[in-house]
Design a protein around this motif. Structure first.
Motif, PDB file in Angstrom:
ATOM      1  N   UNK A 104      -9.298  -3.169   6.466  1.00 56.83           N
ATOM      2  CA  UNK A 104     -10.338  -2.857   5.480  1.00 56.83           C
ATOM      3  C   UNK A 104      -9.767  -2.309   4.178  1.00 56.83           C
ATOM      4  N   UNK A 105      -8.640  -1.531   4.248  1.00 57.08           N
ATOM      5  CA  UNK A 105      -8.120  -0.969   3.007  1.00 57.08           C
ATOM      6  C   UNK A 105      -6.906  -1.734   2.483  1.00 57.08           C
ATOM      7  N   UNK A 106      -6.217  -2.463   3.367  1.00 58.69           N
ATOM      8  CA  UNK A 106      -4.983  -3.103   2.942  1.00 58.69           C
ATOM      9  C   UNK A 106      -5.231  -4.481   2.355  1.00 58.69           C
ATOM     10  N   UNK A 141      -4.812   4.277   7.620  1.00 60.64           N
ATOM     11  CA  UNK A 141      -5.463   4.073   6.323  1.00 60.64           C
ATOM     12  C   UNK A 141      -4.706   3.034   5.486  1.00 60.64           C
ATOM     13  N   UNK A 142      -3.372   3.049   5.568  1.00 57.37           N
ATOM     14  CA  UNK A 142      -2.578   2.136   4.742  1.00 57.37           C
ATOM     15  C   UNK A 142      -2.615   0.700   5.254  1.00 57.37           C
ATOM     16  N   UNK A 143      -2.604   0.544   6.551  1.00 60.85           N
ATOM     17  CA  UNK A 143      -2.355  -0.783   7.119  1.00 60.85           C
ATOM     18  C   UNK A 143      -3.575  -1.435   7.762  1.00 60.85           C
ATOM     19  N   UNK A 153       0.853  -1.189   0.000  1.00 69.40           N
ATOM     20  CA  UNK A 153       0.000   0.000   0.000  1.00 69.40           C
ATOM     21  C   UNK A 153       0.888   1.239   0.000  1.00 69.40           C
ATOM     22  N   UNK A 154       0.470   2.253  -0.776  1.00 73.61           N
ATOM     23  CA  UNK A 154       1.366   3.396  -0.996  1.00 73.61           C
ATOM     24  C   UNK A 154       0.720   4.728  -0.620  1.00 73.61           C
ATOM     25  N   UNK A 155       1.543   5.627  -0.095  1.00 71.41           N
ATOM     26  CA  UNK A 155       1.123   7.015   0.150  1.00 71.41           C
ATOM     27  C   UNK A 155       1.977   7.930  -0.715  1.00 71.41           C
ATOM     28  N   UNK A 156       1.316   8.884  -1.392  1.00 75.18           N
ATOM     29  CA  UNK A 156       2.029   9.799  -2.286  1.00 75.18           C
ATOM     30  C   UNK A 156       2.026  11.209  -1.725  1.00 75.18           C
ATOM     31  N   UNK A 187     -11.440   4.091  -4.347  1.00 76.93           N
ATOM     32  CA  UNK A 187     -11.506   3.764  -2.924  1.00 76.93           C
ATOM     33  C   UNK A 187     -10.323   4.261  -2.125  1.00 76.93           C
ATOM     34  N   UNK A 188      -9.408   5.003  -2.761  1.00 77.28           N
ATOM     35  CA  UNK A 188      -8.290   5.601  -2.038  1.00 77.28           C
ATOM     36  C   UNK A 188      -8.737   6.878  -1.349  1.00 77.28           C
TER      37      UNK A 188
END
Ligand SMILES: Nc1nc2c(ncn2[C@@H]2O[C@H](COP(=O)(O)OP(=O)(O)OP(=O)(O)O)[C@@H](O)[C@H]2O)c(=O)[nH]1
Ligand SMILES: [Mg+2]
Length: 203
Positions: free
Chosen positions: A199-201, A194-196, A21-24, A137-138
């Motif tokens: 539900x999202x990872x 949010x990344x880990x 999962x990535x954050x920009x 969904x991001x």
């Protein structure tokens, strides 16, 4: 927490497949993207500069955090009028290529200098983020940078003004300063959550 530099890429077809999962970090030139990345991971790993428009590549990093691994992407800045024409022309396809192709992008941080007005290129970028990131969904978080340059009393109002100009809800707005541990911790906790979170990872 340990952070490693992975690679720099100038084109979407050379972006690394990390399966994380990535954050920009996205925003105007000189807004403090690389500095915030460094402050969040507690390492001087992304190059910062007083001269705007220096980073013309997407730089990828991997973080080994307590709760799991994730990726960071430091993007080149936009809106720098003095940049050579070729540099400005290369920016849009690079960012759009990144947003379109990066299926692992979970969180986009849109950095805005708290002391500046929202301009047309900022709202255009936010539209791209809605289409490419939120539609999948991001999440998009607005980060008001260089908070230390404002007096304490002026920080929250400046952030609220940004939120109104961009039509974003209060819970998606964050203050940031490379010198303020409390702000950095709040932002990092939210991003890692949010990344880990399960539900999202899905990576
Ligand atoms: N006072 C203060 N200065 C900051 C902060 N964050 C960044 N700066 C300064 O702002 C300048 C630009 O920082 P960078 O992190 O290189 O900005 P950038 O957005 O990565 O810039 P480009 O890669 O050129 O688009 C540097 O001189 C930093 O020291 C902050 O929180 N507070
Ligand atoms: Mg930079």
């Amino acid at each position: 927490m340990r952070t490693e530099f992975i690679t720099s890429a100038a084109k979407a077809d050379t972006f690394p497949s990390l399966g994380l999962p990535e954050v920009a970090f996205i925003g105007r030139s000189n807004v403090g993207k690389s500095s915030l990345l460094n402050a969040l991971v507690g390492a001087k790993i992304a190059r910062t500069s007083r001269t705007p428009g220096r980073t013309q590549l997407v730089n990828f990093f991997e973080v080994y955090a307590r709760d799991g691994r994730y990726a960071l992407a430091d993007l080149p800045g936009y809106g720098f009028a003095q940049a050579p024409k070729a540099v400005r022309a290369a920016w849009a396809p690079l960012i759009e290529g990144y947003l379109e192709s990066r299926k692992t992008l979970k969180v986009a941080l849109l950095l805005m200098d708290l002391r500046r007005e929202v301009e047309e290129d900022d709202t255009e970028l936010l539209e791209w983020l809605k289409v490419h990131v939120e539609a999948r969904g991001g999440r998009v978080l607005i980060v008001g940078t260089k908070a230390d340059k404002l007096s304490k009393a002026h920080r929250k109002p400046a952030l609220q003004k940004l939120g109104q100009a961009l039509a974003r809800p209060p819970q998606d707005l964050f203050l940031a300063s490379t010198e303020d541990r409390e702000m950095l911790r709040t932002l990092r906790d939210r991003v890692e959550d949010l990344l880990l979170s399960s539900e999202t990872s899905t990576y």
